[in-house]
Design a protein around this motif. Sequence first.
Motif, PDB file in Angstrom:
ATOM      1  N   ARG A 238      16.658  -8.840  35.380  1.00 20.42           N
ATOM      2  CA  ARG A 238      17.089  -7.992  36.485  1.00 20.42           C
ATOM      3  C   ARG A 238      18.576  -7.394  36.495  1.00 20.42           C
ATOM      4  O   ARG A 238      19.016  -6.272  36.791  1.00 20.42           O
TER       5      ARG A 238
ATOM      6  N   ARG B  89      14.913  -8.800  49.955  1.00 20.20           N
ATOM      7  CA  ARG B  89      15.616  -7.903  48.825  1.00 20.20           C
ATOM      8  C   ARG B  89      17.009  -8.636  48.573  1.00 20.20           C
ATOM      9  O   ARG B  89      17.896  -7.940  48.264  1.00 20.20           O
TER      10      ARG B  89
ATOM     11  N   GLY C  68      21.363   0.897  35.364  1.00 19.85           N
ATOM     12  CA  GLY C  68      21.459   1.929  36.621  1.00 19.85           C
ATOM     13  C   GLY C  68      22.813   2.171  37.574  1.00 19.85           C
ATOM     14  O   GLY C  68      22.770   2.805  38.260  1.00 19.85           O
ATOM     15  N   LEU C  69      23.920   1.303  37.112  1.00 20.04           N
ATOM     16  CA  LEU C  69      25.002   1.340  37.756  1.00 20.04           C
ATOM     17  C   LEU C  69      25.528   3.026  37.837  1.00 20.04           C
ATOM     18  O   LEU C  69      25.548   3.251  36.490  1.00 20.04           O
TER      19      LEU C  69
ATOM     20  N   GLY D 269      13.743 -10.041  42.071  1.00 21.96           N
ATOM     21  CA  GLY D 269      12.996  -8.661  41.391  1.00 21.96           C
ATOM     22  C   GLY D 269      13.110  -7.614  42.265  1.00 21.96           C
ATOM     23  O   GLY D 269      13.260  -6.587  41.887  1.00 21.96           O
ATOM     24  N   SER D 270      13.286  -7.859  43.516  1.00 23.06           N
ATOM     25  CA  SER D 270      13.334  -6.592  44.503  1.00 23.06           C
ATOM     26  C   SER D 270      14.722  -6.090  44.793  1.00 23.06           C
ATOM     27  O   SER D 270      14.848  -5.488  45.607  1.00 23.06           O
ATOM     28  N   ASP D 271      15.505  -7.211  44.606  1.00 20.98           N
ATOM     29  CA  ASP D 271      17.032  -6.706  44.970  1.00 20.98           C
ATOM     30  C   ASP D 271      17.354  -5.676  44.103  1.00 20.98           C
ATOM     31  O   ASP D 271      17.678  -5.636  42.803  1.00 20.98           O
ATOM     32  N   PRO D 272      18.074  -4.642  44.826  1.00 16.12           N
ATOM     33  CA  PRO D 272      18.512  -3.414  44.166  1.00 16.12           C
ATOM     34  C   PRO D 272      20.193  -3.449  43.789  1.00 16.12           C
ATOM     35  O   PRO D 272      20.551  -2.557  43.216  1.00 16.12           O
TER      36      PRO D 272
ATOM     37  N   SER E 243      10.578 -13.277  43.258  1.00 14.10           N
ATOM     38  CA  SER E 243      10.257 -11.648  43.921  1.00 14.10           C
ATOM     39  C   SER E 243      11.498 -11.408  44.754  1.00 14.10           C
ATOM     40  O   SER E 243      11.797 -10.166  44.768  1.00 14.10           O
TER      41      SER E 243
ATOM     42  N   TRP F 251      18.933  -4.809  33.691  1.00 14.50           N
ATOM     43  CA  TRP F 251      18.171  -3.690  34.272  1.00 14.50           C
ATOM     44  C   TRP F 251      19.200  -2.858  35.349  1.00 14.50           C
ATOM     45  O   TRP F 251      19.236  -1.663  35.302  1.00 14.50           O
ATOM     46  N   LEU F 252      19.646  -3.699  36.285  1.00 19.38           N
ATOM     47  CA  LEU F 252      20.583  -2.929  37.373  1.00 19.38           C
ATOM     48  C   LEU F 252      21.700  -2.654  36.663  1.00 19.38           C
ATOM     49  O   LEU F 252      22.314  -1.515  37.146  1.00 19.38           O
TER      50      LEU F 252
END
Lengths: 767, 376
Positions: free
Chosen positions: A566, A490, A573-574, A523-526, A520, A569-570
């Motif tokens: 991505r 991630r 969400g911050l 994509g999986s890094d939050p 991936s 997207w993030l």
Amino acid sequence: MIDALADIDGRVVYFPVRHHSPACARRVRELIESVKPAAVLIEGPSDFNARIDELFLAHRLPIAIYSYARIADGGRRGAYHPFCVYSPEWQALQAAHAAGAMVRFIDLPWFDIAQIDAVANRYSDQHLRRGEYVRRLCKQVGVESFDDLWDTFFELDGELTLKEFVRRMHHFCVHSRLLDEHVSLSDRRREAFMAAQVQATLSETPGRVVVVTGGYHSAAIHGRLTGAVSAEADEVTPNQAERQAGEHGIALTPYSYERLDSLRGYEAGMPNPGYYHEVWHQRAAGSHRRLLGRVAELLRTRGQSISAADLIAAEGAAQGLAQLRGHPQVWRRDLVDGIIGALIKDEQVLGIAHPLLEAVHEVFRGGERGQLASDASLPPLVHDMRVLLHAHGLEAESKPRELELDLEAETERSRSAILHRLMILGIAGYSQIGGSDLVARTDLAKVWEQWRIQWSPDLEATSVEAARYGPTLADAAAARLEERSNSVERNANQAALLLLDAALAELTHLADTFLERVVSLIGSDPDFVSVTSALGHLLYLLVHDHVLRTAGRADLGRLVHEAFTRGLWLLEGLGQGEGRDRERLSGVQALLEAFERCHDMLSLNRDEFVAVLQRVQASKHQAAVIRGAASGVLWTIGQCNADEVQAQLLLFADPDHLGDFLAGLFCLAREASQRHRDLVLSIDRVLAAFADDEFLAALPSLRLAFTYFTPREKHHMALTLCEALGLKPQQSLTRIEVTPEAAARALAFEGRLFEAAKRFGLRGGDL
Amino acid sequence: MAKKASTPPPSPGNGDLAHLQRPAAEVLYAADLEKLIAADKGKPRPQGWAITPQSVLRFVLGDDTLGVAPKFVGSRRLLERSVVALATNRGLMLIGEPGTAKSYLSELLAAAISGDSTLTIQGSAGTTEDNIKYSWNYALLLAEGPSERSLVAAPLFRGMQQGKIVRFEEITRCPIEIQDILLSILSDRVMSIPELADDSRSLYAKTGFNVIATANTRDRGVNEMSAALKRRFNFETVPPIADLNEEMALVQREAEKMLRRADIPITLQADLVEVLVTTFHELRNGQTSGGKALEGLTTAMSTAEAVSTAYAAGIHAYYYGGGQVEPGHLVQHLVGSALKDAPDDVKKLEHYFHHVVKSRKGGAWPAYYEARKFLS
């Protein structure tokens, strides 16, 4: 049909195997010792037959036969036939050799099918694993996977006679093949070739012949020899002239259990080599206790407390499970489940490896690493390295030397690539001691590197060690990078750095699996900061880099697209800040840069970009600095005008938020904001309306906001302001001869003074 | 009542089965149990068990040859480990997110092993020692002094006496000192009753006795549980359903069953169930089916919540809509019945709609995206 196939008393005995199955290995040895055949024919690359004696030297297993070829698209590909001590093929080889039988590999040379068959592990289980038959059997028997099914039927049933075992194997393989959707062209060609080899051997020798192949192929080869299966036109092997075309080769190379265990998907073979290694050497009931002991030891060295009572409980649970599942002795899954049941005392979270399970997997994976016998030729990697180092004048000598490389020069660039590959593999004696920083990308006017080369006693050892990654420097470095990518979790930024390493080492033909892995990881890094910093690296490689010649590469384009999406997207969400404003702003900058430079090339969706930014700009959940940045981006790309920005500004006209908002705005719309007269005036008005203590509260963040401008730009802004207010500056801004802190303290003191004066009525009215 | 050890009772006043809201598992699945008992005749099993461990698995996971229906969707290995734990001298602790059917699984196991799932202690902040071990009939106590007649047995007492599985629900909601009552019982398998005369002062557990506890990892986790007690349990995490298709089938089946019971003649379209269950599945796993990481919600997003969302949407459509469930109904009840009162979660759900739902084409996805207006 199965009767004829499973006849072990006939002239030709077909022995079906699952590659890397200890049970098959034991049985095939038993068969060869009792049949004493004239010839043993084994599924393996027939182009190695001339050198088959090399396999009887004192190697330390696991080793592999490595075949490589340059295929039509110019790429170089390789494939492995790995052997470990419990491989049926290995045991067949050794038993046949000991019995004085003729030994031959009968499979097609790999380069003949390299074009149509991409599977690199030539001893994978892809044929047996798939299919409806296995699925239904699993359900019937009450197990969850093919591996468990296999254990139940073949590894665990020690009571079977050799005859029954062979029959059961054939039965299993024939049925799985019958319910398989289709047999691939490459398999049919190989089977035709293998049948022809068996035929040739039969006419060569009058004695008995044992044919050891993957169980999936046995029936097909048998069918061809008996005439039950007729050959089709497309199965003809290319003729001699065509076959020799193109570069290809074959060699022995060390292998390891880590690699064997890491194979997945089509490449997958038998899991848990360390477990089966143990079982091969020590099959008596109760041998699982040694493995359990080793797990406990490993856990204790990692600081987990495992008591004797815990071990007894795990042992008891494993015994109970073996009994419940009808196993005559505690087996692989029983032991794992016993440990899970008795030792894990907390929640197992989906997708997160539990430390205890990791220890179990480590013990079950085993740590064996192969080494070629000293009288065998050196591993191909060592040879390849010597040739390359010599050709590029990079040999290590006892006297250290330093090397400066200008990467813009063609020859020096390829020398640098070789050095980077050595670094990736950890070859001793080569280290980079200076040069341009492509990670921070600070000063790239001249791209150069400084290396230090000195022979070290570890040089030989590390290169032999690295040989397990592949037979050539490029392949080995690529494999090592892939391995590193598998240990990253991630984290998009680390993935991008791996890609940068690959570019520096000129590993342009990285496997698709590596790119998939990077995708991936992105994509999986939050984490927004990590993803956008990865975007920065990728963008550099895609757009700017002409030294490493990565600019414009399509695969990079896909990664940039992925990281951009991505990142957006993030971004949305911050939440409210956690003190990483600078990094976050660089992140937004990276997004803006990616959009401005690549939206045509990668067809990035403008509407989407704008929609996200507008939502961020309007969201009460976002920090002021990010909302400011969003306004800045929208202004820069012309999606909103100065009036809207000023309206936004008024929303933040309080001392707690003004500085943050401006920092975001200035960072992303630096040009626009310093030249815009009305904006400067609005800021002035907001500031002028602050009371003294409010101003002081806002001061630190305001100072930070204005650091985005150079002194010259600040001067320019001040001039704009003065002009707008109709003031005539006598001189440029006054330089105060004290530190800003002292000035602030003085101002605060002054404020308190005035406050007190006002309270005591010393100065009537407002200040 | 403690004296009469025998099969459980639809006890006084229970009357007709059909009118019970929710009969106990051993009553509901009595036919299955009978088949398994018959099939197991003469086979070895742990002492005190009604059926063999293999049959316990058949009862829970179903068996085609005997015609036993599957009752629980989950991993076979998990179940095997659980059954083995119960056959040893450790208790079984089922932990997991709310709504993963832990209690239901413990009920099925107790029904299969002991033929009785009613010996249940409900853990709460107010659970006392009396609720777990025993208390007294005070009238008799005053009249006759402490005796076996005046003792009122609680579930643990009865389980030990009758050799049955005792279920301890939500054990972590009890104070630690109440949880620790189990310590000596699980290790020594004896309960002392100091009030009674010497010969009946100790109650030794009959074979077949064991404890299944359940604990929810959301509100008060198992971390606070004493190490000594942890040691006496084997822990099993009951995961949410891993397979999307299985979950969709389950949600459709259960929601329609509930609707039928409420006399509502509505069926749920498969594409709506798909969007609903996919949403739950992805938000719960913190990952889209394409492998993108999502920010997890504070709500558990369990399968049970998906069922009640579908059920609520069905009722809504029947009474206030045109009798046809629309994506809008789903979204409204997603907010109401699943997310409860968590404004942050609503925001994350909006984010999910903007970045995941929006890009999906086909089926009910576009209409579902349009229905996002009901989120705020």
